[in-house]
Design a protein around this motif. Sequence first.
Motif, PDB file in Angstrom:
ATOM      1  N   LYS A   1     -12.077  59.928 -62.699  1.00 62.56           N
ATOM      2  CA  LYS A   1     -12.758  59.148 -61.658  1.00 62.56           C
ATOM      3  C   LYS A   1     -11.803  58.064 -61.163  1.00 62.56           C
ATOM      4  O   LYS A   1     -10.745  57.856 -61.750  1.00 62.56           O
ATOM      5  CB  LYS A   1     -13.995  58.448 -62.250  1.00 62.56           C
ATOM      6  N   ILE A   2     -12.218  57.364 -60.125  1.00 59.45           N
ATOM      7  CA  ILE A   2     -11.463  56.177 -59.724  1.00 59.45           C
ATOM      8  C   ILE A   2     -12.136  54.953 -60.344  1.00 59.45           C
ATOM      9  O   ILE A   2     -13.302  55.005 -60.733  1.00 59.45           O
ATOM     10  CB  ILE A   2     -11.342  56.044 -58.194  1.00 59.45           C
ATOM     11  N   PHE A   3     -11.394  53.874 -60.467  1.00 61.39           N
ATOM     12  CA  PHE A   3     -11.957  52.655 -61.074  1.00 61.39           C
ATOM     13  C   PHE A   3     -12.895  51.885 -60.137  1.00 61.39           C
ATOM     14  O   PHE A   3     -13.956  51.463 -60.547  1.00 61.39           O
ATOM     15  CB  PHE A   3     -10.824  51.729 -61.518  1.00 61.39           C
ATOM     16  N   PRO A   4     -12.485  51.657 -58.885  1.00 62.28           N
ATOM     17  CA  PRO A   4     -13.320  50.769 -58.071  1.00 62.28           C
ATOM     18  C   PRO A   4     -14.578  51.445 -57.544  1.00 62.28           C
ATOM     19  O   PRO A   4     -14.612  52.668 -57.389  1.00 62.28           O
ATOM     20  CB  PRO A   4     -12.404  50.406 -56.895  1.00 62.28           C
ATOM     21  N   MET A   5     -15.580  50.664 -57.256  1.00 68.88           N
ATOM     22  CA  MET A   5     -16.730  51.147 -56.507  1.00 68.88           C
ATOM     23  C   MET A   5     -16.220  51.505 -55.124  1.00 68.88           C
ATOM     24  O   MET A   5     -15.356  50.826 -54.577  1.00 68.88           O
ATOM     25  CB  MET A   5     -17.791  50.060 -56.415  1.00 68.88           C
ATOM     26  N   LEU A   6     -16.725  52.596 -54.567  1.00 66.76           N
ATOM     27  CA  LEU A   6     -16.257  53.008 -53.250  1.00 66.76           C
ATOM     28  C   LEU A   6     -17.469  53.369 -52.412  1.00 66.76           C
ATOM     29  O   LEU A   6     -18.279  54.203 -52.809  1.00 66.76           O
ATOM     30  CB  LEU A   6     -15.322  54.217 -53.387  1.00 66.76           C
ATOM     31  N   THR A   7     -17.585  52.723 -51.281  1.00 65.26           N
ATOM     32  CA  THR A   7     -18.699  53.025 -50.387  1.00 65.26           C
ATOM     33  C   THR A   7     -18.161  53.826 -49.222  1.00 65.26           C
ATOM     34  O   THR A   7     -17.257  53.393 -48.522  1.00 65.26           O
ATOM     35  CB  THR A   7     -19.341  51.712 -49.884  1.00 65.26           C
ATOM     36  N   THR A   8     -18.678  55.037 -49.060  1.00 67.87           N
ATOM     37  CA  THR A   8     -18.191  55.907 -47.991  1.00 67.87           C
ATOM     38  C   THR A   8     -19.370  56.363 -47.138  1.00 67.87           C
ATOM     39  O   THR A   8     -20.527  56.121 -47.491  1.00 67.87           O
ATOM     40  CB  THR A   8     -17.497  57.163 -48.560  1.00 67.87           C
ATOM     41  N   ALA A   9     -19.027  57.040 -46.056  1.00 70.46           N
ATOM     42  CA  ALA A   9     -20.067  57.586 -45.183  1.00 70.46           C
ATOM     43  C   ALA A   9     -20.904  58.614 -45.931  1.00 70.46           C
ATOM     44  O   ALA A   9     -22.014  58.936 -45.523  1.00 70.46           O
ATOM     45  CB  ALA A   9     -19.427  58.201 -43.946  1.00 70.46           C
ATOM     46  N   ALA A  10     -20.342  59.162 -47.024  1.00 71.50           N
ATOM     47  CA  ALA A  10     -21.063  60.175 -47.789  1.00 71.50           C
ATOM     48  C   ALA A  10     -21.640  59.608 -49.083  1.00 71.50           C
ATOM     49  O   ALA A  10     -21.866  60.329 -50.042  1.00 71.50           O
ATOM     50  CB  ALA A  10     -20.133  61.347 -48.099  1.00 71.50           C
ATOM     51  N   GLY A  11     -21.862  58.294 -49.111  1.00 73.33           N
ATOM     52  CA  GLY A  11     -22.473  57.718 -50.302  1.00 73.33           C
ATOM     53  C   GLY A  11     -21.518  56.846 -51.075  1.00 73.33           C
ATOM     54  O   GLY A  11     -20.362  56.666 -50.686  1.00 73.33           O
ATOM     55  N   THR A  12     -22.016  56.320 -52.189  1.00 71.28           N
ATOM     56  CA  THR A  12     -21.278  55.325 -52.953  1.00 71.28           C
ATOM     57  C   THR A  12     -20.879  55.862 -54.315  1.00 71.28           C
ATOM     58  O   THR A  12     -21.681  56.487 -54.993  1.00 71.28           O
ATOM     59  CB  THR A  12     -22.166  54.071 -53.132  1.00 71.28           C
ATOM     60  N   LEU A  13     -19.625  55.639 -54.698  1.00 67.31           N
ATOM     61  CA  LEU A  13     -19.197  55.944 -56.053  1.00 67.31           C
ATOM     62  C   LEU A  13     -19.349  54.677 -56.882  1.00 67.31           C
ATOM     63  O   LEU A  13     -18.871  53.617 -56.481  1.00 67.31           O
ATOM     64  CB  LEU A  13     -17.726  56.371 -56.075  1.00 67.31           C
ATOM     65  N   PRO A  14     -19.984  54.776 -58.046  1.00 64.79           N
ATOM     66  CA  PRO A  14     -20.101  53.582 -58.886  1.00 64.79           C
ATOM     67  C   PRO A  14     -18.750  53.276 -59.541  1.00 64.79           C
ATOM     68  O   PRO A  14     -17.915  54.167 -59.686  1.00 64.79           O
ATOM     69  CB  PRO A  14     -21.127  54.000 -59.933  1.00 64.79           C
ATOM     70  N   PRO A  15     -18.519  52.031 -59.922  1.00 63.18           N
ATOM     71  CA  PRO A  15     -17.249  51.706 -60.587  1.00 63.18           C
ATOM     72  C   PRO A  15     -17.181  52.339 -61.974  1.00 63.18           C
ATOM     73  O   PRO A  15     -18.203  52.616 -62.595  1.00 63.18           O
ATOM     74  CB  PRO A  15     -17.287  50.180 -60.692  1.00 63.18           C
ATOM     75  N   ALA A  16     -15.956  52.557 -62.443  1.00 63.71           N
ATOM     76  CA  ALA A  16     -15.763  53.076 -63.791  1.00 63.71           C
ATOM     77  C   ALA A  16     -16.113  51.992 -64.813  1.00 63.71           C
ATOM     78  O   ALA A  16     -16.039  50.798 -64.524  1.00 63.71           O
ATOM     79  CB  ALA A  16     -14.320  53.524 -63.975  1.00 63.71           C
ATOM     80  N   ARG A  17     -16.484  52.424 -66.010  1.00 62.89           N
ATOM     81  CA  ARG A  17     -16.819  51.479 -67.082  1.00 62.89           C
ATOM     82  C   ARG A  17     -15.727  51.511 -68.145  1.00 62.89           C
ATOM     83  O   ARG A  17     -15.465  52.558 -68.748  1.00 62.89           O
ATOM     84  CB  ARG A  17     -18.176  51.853 -67.703  1.00 62.89           C
ATOM     85  N   ALA A  18     -15.112  50.367 -68.357  1.00 61.94           N
ATOM     86  CA  ALA A  18     -14.027  50.266 -69.329  1.00 61.94           C
ATOM     87  C   ALA A  18     -14.473  49.400 -70.502  1.00 61.94           C
ATOM     88  O   ALA A  18     -15.189  48.421 -70.320  1.00 61.94           O
ATOM     89  CB  ALA A  18     -12.795  49.662 -68.679  1.00 61.94           C
ATOM     90  N   LEU A  19     -14.044  49.800 -71.695  1.00 66.45           N
ATOM     91  CA  LEU A  19     -14.283  48.989 -72.887  1.00 66.45           C
ATOM     92  C   LEU A  19     -12.928  48.674 -73.508  1.00 66.45           C
ATOM     93  O   LEU A  19     -12.139  49.590 -73.761  1.00 66.45           O
ATOM     94  CB  LEU A  19     -15.147  49.753 -73.896  1.00 66.45           C
ATOM     95  N   VAL A  20     -12.665  47.401 -73.727  1.00 68.55           N
ATOM     96  CA  VAL A  20     -11.421  46.997 -74.366  1.00 68.55           C
ATOM     97  C   VAL A  20     -11.766  46.412 -75.730  1.00 68.55           C
ATOM     98  O   VAL A  20     -12.541  45.455 -75.819  1.00 68.55           O
ATOM     99  CB  VAL A  20     -10.647  45.973 -73.504  1.00 68.55           C
ATOM    100  N   ILE A  21     -11.221  47.001 -76.771  1.00 65.28           N
ATOM    101  CA  ILE A  21     -11.507  46.540 -78.132  1.00 65.28           C
ATOM    102  C   ILE A  21     -10.270  45.795 -78.646  1.00 65.28           C
ATOM    103  O   ILE A  21      -9.181  46.366 -78.723  1.00 65.28           O
ATOM    104  CB  ILE A  21     -11.853  47.713 -79.066  1.00 65.28           C
ATOM    105  N   GLY A  22     -10.460  44.548 -78.966  1.00 65.69           N
ATOM    106  CA  GLY A  22      -9.346  43.691 -79.369  1.00 65.69           C
ATOM    107  C   GLY A  22      -8.913  42.866 -78.170  1.00 65.69           C
ATOM    108  O   GLY A  22      -8.255  43.375 -77.275  1.00 65.69           O
TER     109      GLY A  22
END
Lengths: 382, 382
Positions: free
Chosen positions: B157-178
Amino acid sequence: MRIGVVHETAAGERRVALIPQEVDGLRKAGHEVLVETGAGVAAGFPDAAYAERGAVIASATDVLGAEVVLFVRAPGSDPTLADALLAWLRPGQVTVGLADPLGAPAAAAALATAGITSFALDLLPRITRAQAMDVLSSQATLAGYKAALLAASRLNKIFPMLTTAAGTLPPARALVIGAGVAGLQAIATCKRLGAVVSAYDVRPAAREQAESVGATFVDLGLDAADAETTGGYAAALGEDFYRRQREALGKVVAASDIVITTAQVQGVRAPILVTAEMVHAMAPGSVVVDLAAAQGGNCELSEPDTEVDVDGVTLLAPTNLPATVPAHASRLYAKNLTNFLKLLIVDGAVRLDLDDPIIADTLVTHDGEVVAPRVRERLGLA
Amino acid sequence: MRIGVVHETAAGERRVALIPQEVDGLRKAGHEVLVETGAGVAAGFPDAAYAERGAVIASATDVLGAEVVLFVRAPGSDPTLADALLAWLRPGQVTVGLADPLGAPAAAAALATAGITSFALDLLPRITRAQAMDVLSSQATLAGYKAALLAASRLNKIFPMLTTAAGTLPPARALVIGAGVAGLQAIATCKRLGAVVSAYDVRPAAREQAESVGATFVDLGLDAADAETTGGYAAALGEDFYRRQREALGKVVAASDIVITTAQVQGVRAPILVTAEMVHAMAPGSVVVDLAAAQGGNCELSEPDTEVDVDGVTLLAPTNLPATVPAHASRLYAKNLTNFLKLLIVDGAVRLDLDDPIIADTLVTHDGEVVAPRVRERLGLA
């Protein structure tokens, strides 16, 4: 109608034309959806996810026997899809997908001979009503994003300015040539990562767009009034113009840590904007990402899908970056495609409304003939 | 004094201990700088750039004959540097670099036997005055940045939220441990790229830092009062604690598109935080980047410098990400190192001021003995 979703066969292709979420809408419209075994796996959509939505997991034979067959890369765009496929398809079937009919008109001729009614989404007109179907834009957005990431991954520096107890690292300098959909997303992504971004485009109208996403526009002082077609695409210009453009661009390229080129002109070879000489003038450790490689490339030295090292400068020429983010690329593609199908299939039947430019422009073959004028021209049929 | 800069020999090592800009300061202080042929090439610094600043381009023999020899990866840290090197060095010579004396104490013993006075920059105390020399921090910053880029490059997937004419992609979810230096930079970079970032650290004090760079801190409801040493490093906790931690983390991991782990405890094996079971619960197309791989890894399934595919989940365990941005990594390292040398070399001579914790803590071998207490302990000499 029976609508088939193929398992893509092109090398490195990880996208799928339809994702499970889009099965619902098609079934509500009364269609039966056949998905080839494993079609969505590489994009992160297992067969079970389609089955849960009511799709039938089917063999290639069954999928290719559907009345409407959906592709990401239809014959033409996928060079591995040829005679074998045509042997399965029957006259009157409909195919929809990217088909590159201007670049690979022979495939269109073969589809015509086979009696297939084929639609090439690459030929969608750039009109407001078609935006929700615009697969070139949705995929180019992803390509631009990944081009910036690829450059950042390979550069011998980091993009953002960094202030540490041991001093400050200056931000990387990125140059994006071609500020269309892919270029604008590349600019925005480089900017997000903290680079200082310059942009150049032959179309004067691109300045404002490039600046709006954070780039400084490079003014080469060249006149290019005819650089945009009435359709909104970049037009081909004369070799004399490109020569002067290269001279002026040389200095900007040499001062850049990364250069991303996205200059494509539909149906013709991409212009050479970055020469061998310009690459040699870049600092070792710099990176060039050429997004026009499938059309011959904007950089003289780039080789499609091959990494080239020129005295320490890395040249990358990926031809299918959207396939490297297959989950999101398929999601956007599938939404574009189903929007197109809503227009194409009315009351359970394909309706060839040739008064609608969306249908008329994308229809490549029908009733045994190549019907798209620009494709006929390339085949010497005009 | 004659100061030598080696051409690093470890596999994949592209950094160099000194960059041309730092030659000036050493020469002004009266030193002669010998740079091994090609030492800086992989980092983007050709021999000519050193020569312009007055360094002498020299053979390995000459460089290793200098009174002070500078390394990025000194014996211990570089497993390929061993007997061959020791045969060149003479009693009384000084080596400075990363040496991993706690992980590879045998190399320290060999240096002692050879009569070398060796300094391991990995052992710098985390005190304010040492910040400008802190190579672990400067390199960890770059590792955290590249870990985020690596994850973004490989996610489906891509990281950023993306709003397009064909709908919106939600942002990616990252977990950083440490949420140490590397973790904080990984958080910041994921955030810059548009992901929604969660962070976890056993040290309660890390919450504020993680939140300040844009992460939501994950509170597992575990008590870990002893999680930080007086030196500011993470401390080792009991296996019972780690078990409860894994249970609580499991759900967060399963809901994440990318997981970046950076939990290291100096001198001991890194704790297992991401089990095989947790990886299997992640969605296909997800990515785990394990930055603790050189210390055994935070993920049960990761293999150092090898890509592992677990049912579609990609595990990456790079052990030397700073070497992938060698220009900037060398620049920071060289600045850290020259700051250390200013303290070590006074009026043209090495001064072993053992009342200064910076000198005392980093001195590993001297006068035929291993002198660092923790290294002696590991060698059974305490």
